[in-house]
Design an enzyme around this catalytic site. Structure first.
Site: not given
Length: 501
Positions: A199, A274, A308, A404
């Site tokens: 997906k 992750e 990331c 973040e």
């Protein structure tokens, strides 16, 4: 649905107009099928804000079909010889190389990133990774063990551990590196004999659909790979909760990852997560300052900061703090913020208006808490989701430092000694990556050993290799991708014990 796309603004669109104008269907069982809902999602070029294509809005019905196809395919694919798996993966890599420019152009259109980065980074590394994983298909090994059974004196046994594929993989990938992240899931799954349902992110699904074409052309059997586009709440959630999926592999935010993990545990599915990062950069006073300034700048501004592992927390020894901040700021001010198709592009737009608003929300919160804007913090006028690279002087407890951002925003702070630098670097819920800049080998090893992160780079940042495991500690994830660790994540140990007399 209007399939007529305006090709005047972005020249890459004109080159790929036939693909963009076609009805983008789902790939299930090596066939292109209509979404059961009949609905489609607009694909927007982040550089122009124009609709450039439409992807299918898959839902539970479509996911169920894809998972059923993957389960049927697993019965045969799991028994295919390692050499066959290797050969097909190498064929896929060759086809990707043949179509590299097309993949690069679509990635730039869809995500907004520089065409040069898409070509040399995303596509090039993806091809290399498929070839690397193809080699692993023939190198999966079990082991034999001598055992002791004192309650059965005189008995002889033969015992071995056999590696077997987990089964059907449900993979969900983000929008920052659409092709690379898809390949990080697909290649090891196929190398080990698993089948997979992918997906992609609804913002950036186009390169996955080209990849689907190449998978069919390479000769993979029907159902080995299935690609269902759609929204996370519909297609993504249905994939995670489908009882026919044996393992979930997810790359994305911490918040969504926790939801995925809880859902997987509820049905005892295997899972790899992750997740996000807030990577520290530590620049010691003995560092090569010019090299550190360049490295720190690239660490945060590469891919618009939508990485990331972006080096978003910059800790600089107080004796060189002003010089480094000035250098990073000048680097930021000299970046050409342009559409990705422009040869002069140093940084493209953010992926969406939603993401740009998120980034500016963090900048605003930082300013409200006392952060000093050294440079940037502006939206560019006109069309496109552009933002100027931003350098802030901050303090440790500010939201902009702790959370973040996923954008081109770096927070600079001074430190006095290594102990303080370590304390600041580890003062976060994240633990994905970090970098240390020093010419002192002993200090490099000491800091690397004590920073809480899955990867620590020394005198470099954002350097990846197919052979090196990648993943995080703390809330940055569970499990590893790349390297042998990636292969292990798609295999189960089966113990076999035989009594010989």
């Amino acid at each position: 649905m209007n399939n007529k796309i305006d090709a005047e603004t972005n020249p890459l669109i004109a080159k790929n107009i036939k693909f963009l104008n076609r009805k983008q269907k789902l790939m299930i069982n090596n066939e292109w099928v209509e979404p059961s809902s009949g609905n489609f999602i607009d694909v927007v070029d982040p550089a122009t804000e124009n609709v450039v294509s439409h992807i299918a809005a898959g839902n539970k019905v479509d996911i169920d079909k894809a998972v059923n196809a993957a389960n049927e395919a697993f019965k045969c694919w799991s028994k295919v010889t390692p050499l066959t798996r290797q050969s097909l993966l190498l064929q896929l890599a060759d086809l990707m190389e043949k179509n590299a420019e097309r993949l690069s152009e679509i990635e730039s259109i869809d995500n907004g990133k520089s065409l040069i980065i898409a070509r040399n980074g995303d596509v090039g590394s993806s091809i290399n990774f498929v070839r690397y994983m193809a080699g692993w298909a023939t190198k999966i090994m079990g082991s034999t063990l001598d055992i002791s059974a004192p309650h059965m004196p005189g008995a002889e046994f033969h015992a071995y551990i056999k590696k077997q594929p987990v089964g059907v993989i449900g993979a969900i990938v983000p929008w920052n590196f659409p092709l690379s992240m898809a390949i990080w899931k697909i290649a090891p799954a196929l190398a080990t004999g698993c089948t997979i349902v992918l997906k992609p992110a609804e913002q950036t699904s186009l390169s996955a659909l080209i990849l689907a074409e190449l998978i069919i052309e390479a000769g993979f059997p029907p159902g080995a790979v299935n690609i269902v586009t759609g929204y996370g709440l519909e297609a993504g959630n249905s994939l995670v909760t489908n009882p026919g999926v044996n393992k979930i592999t997810f790359t994305g935010s911490v918040e969504t990852g926790k939801i995925v993990g809880r859902a997987a545990v509820a049905e005892m599915k295997r899972f790899t997560l992750e997740l996000g990062g807030k990577s520290p950069i530590i620049i010691r006073k003995d560092a090569n300052i010019d090299t550190a300034i360049l490295g720190a700048s690239m660490a945060i501004f590469f891919n618009q900061g939508q990485t990331c592992t972006a080096g978003s927390r910059l800790y600089i020894h107080q004796s060189i703090f002003d010089k480094v901040v000035d250098g990073v700021s000048k680097f930021a001010e000299n970046i050409n913020v342009q559409p990705g198709y422009d040869a002069a592009c140093g940084m493209g737009p953010l992926v969406s208006d939603e993401q740009r608003n998120r980034v500016f929300g963090f900048i605003k919160s930082g300013i409200e808490e006392g952060a000093e804007v050294i440079t940037g913090a502006k939206k560019l006028p006109g069309a496109g989701y552009f933002i100027t690279p931003t350098v802030l002087k901050t303090s440790q407890k500010m939201k902009v430092v702790q959370e973040e951002i996923f954008g081109p925003v770096v927070c600079a702070m001074p430190f006095d000694d290594d102990e303080e630098a370590l304390t600041l670097a580890n003062d976060t819920r994240y633990g994905l990556a970090a970098s240390v800049w020093t010419q002192d080998l002993r200090s490099a090893h000491d800091l690397a050993a004590n920073i809480h992160a899955g990867t620590v780079w020394v005198n470099c940042h954002n350097v990846f290799d197919p052979n090196l495991p990648f993943g995080g500690v703390k809330q940055s994830g569970i499990g590893r991708e790349l390297g042998k660790a990636s292969i292990d994540g798609y295999l189960e140990d089966k113990t076999v014990l035989m009594k010989l007399n």
